[in-house]
Design an enzyme around this catalytic site. Structure first.
Site, PDB file in Angstrom:
ATOM      1  N   SER A 191       0.814  -1.215   0.000  1.00  0.00           N
ATOM      2  CA  SER A 191       0.000   0.000   0.000  1.00  0.00           C
ATOM      3  C   SER A 191       0.850   1.268   0.000  1.00  0.00           C
ATOM      4  O   SER A 191       0.447   2.290  -0.565  1.00  0.00           O
ATOM      5  CB  SER A 191      -0.956   0.005   1.192  1.00  0.00           C
ATOM      6  OG  SER A 191      -0.250  -0.177   2.402  1.00  0.00           O
ATOM      7  N   HIS A 240       1.337   4.676   4.313  1.00  0.00           N
ATOM      8  CA  HIS A 240       0.549   5.408   3.325  1.00  0.00           C
ATOM      9  C   HIS A 240       1.047   6.842   3.159  1.00  0.00           C
ATOM     10  O   HIS A 240       1.234   7.321   2.042  1.00  0.00           O
ATOM     11  CB  HIS A 240      -0.927   5.399   3.743  1.00  0.00           C
ATOM     12  CG  HIS A 240      -1.536   4.042   3.705  1.00  0.00           C
ATOM     13  ND1 HIS A 240      -2.847   3.796   4.052  1.00  0.00           N
ATOM     14  CD2 HIS A 240      -1.020   2.829   3.362  1.00  0.00           C
ATOM     15  CE1 HIS A 240      -3.109   2.512   3.931  1.00  0.00           C
ATOM     16  NE2 HIS A 240      -2.019   1.904   3.512  1.00  0.00           N
TER      17      HIS A 240
END
Length: 290
Positions: A191, A240
């Site tokens: 991610s 992230h």
């Protein structure tokens, strides 16, 4: 011997010709000669240098970032998806294989056991963890995002530049995780790299003067989900945010310089600077843990 006879084509010696290649000066017959900006050239000179004296890639179509337009503009994305899927399946079959690849700052399997983790010199974990996933839905979700976001970005940047954004984003996300997360908490997943591609997409949209608000809304929603837990899997907002910022920084270096001799130097120089920044964060955390 007939001294008045014209020379034979270098590829078809039985065919007399008065035409020669303007680059190599070899005689060529009408079947072999290829029109150039000045005169005619032989097939080898055209194939080797596109008729310009440069490598054949020199005149190939270029992306907005200066990369060569590939026949399959999404090849790297497909390879990355296949690699992530293969690693996931392998770790399902051999669960013990994942432990040495997870992002862990510092830990010991039991009291008195050797200390392991990034702080002990296992720096490979910063990147190998990017290719690990915990559950089916985890890998499927990340790979769907990689396909949707990565495919168009690869076509816009070119293969090498796109791969640089992906890997550096994964590294940047891991560096922030290493800095801000408890050292014995494992972190895995692509991610961070995917968020880096999202950050690069924002820069690309601005560069092309597209409407940026839809992309920013997507960024906001995905960042919001970063603070939501999914069952036993804890989402790493550090990965992230780190990936998003890193991807945007690399994309700025890739997309903002104007075409010219210095563009490639600026692009890869930006990659080096971003890598050194991530390395600096890692070294600071390592010094704190040791």
């Amino acid at each position: 011997m007939d001294t008045d006879r014209l020379p034979g084509c270098y590829r078809h010696p039985d065919r007399d010709t008065g035409i020669s290649c303007t680059r190599c000066q070899r005689p060529i017959c009408p079947e072999c000669m290829i029109s150039a900006s000045v005169g005619f050239q032989c097939p080898e000179c055209v194939r080797d240098g596109s008729g310009t004296g440069h490598r054949s890639s020199a005149n190939a179509p270029r992306t907005i970032a200066g990369g060569v337009v590939a026949t399959d503009p999404q090849l790297v994305t497909k390879v990355l998806i296949g690699l992530n899927a293969a690693v996931f399946l392998f770790c399902l079959a051999v669960p013990s294989a994942a432990r040495p690849l997870e992002l862990l700052g510092r830990y010991a399997d039991y009291y008195g056991a050797p200390v392991q983790g990034v702080s002990s010199g296992e720096y490979h974990r910063l990147l190998t963890s990017v290719f690990l996933h915990a559950e089916w839905w985890h890998v499927i979700g990340n790979m769907l995002a990689l396909w949707v976001i990565g495919g168009p970005l690869e076509a816009a940047l070119g293969r090498a530049r796109y791969l640089a954004v992906y890997l550096l984003s994964g590294l940047g996300g891991s560096a922030l995780v290493y800095l801000l997360t408890a050292p014995n908490v494992p972190t895995i997943g692509a991610s961070g790299a995917v968020f880096g591609l999202l950050g690069a997409t924002v820069v690309l949209a601005r560069r092309l003067r597209y409407e940026v608000r839809p992309v920013l809304v997507m960024v906001g929603l995905m960042l919001l989900l970063s603070f939501v837990s999914f069952g036993s899997l804890r989402v790493s907002w550090q990965a992230h945010v780190g990936g998003l910022v890193t991807g945007a920084l690399v994309a700025l270096g890739m997309l903002l310089p104007a075409a010219g001799r210095s563009r490639t130097l600026i692009q890869w120089g930006t990659c080096v600077v971003v890598f050194l920044l991530a390395a600096g964060v890692v070294l600071v955390r390592t010094a704190a843990l040791t």
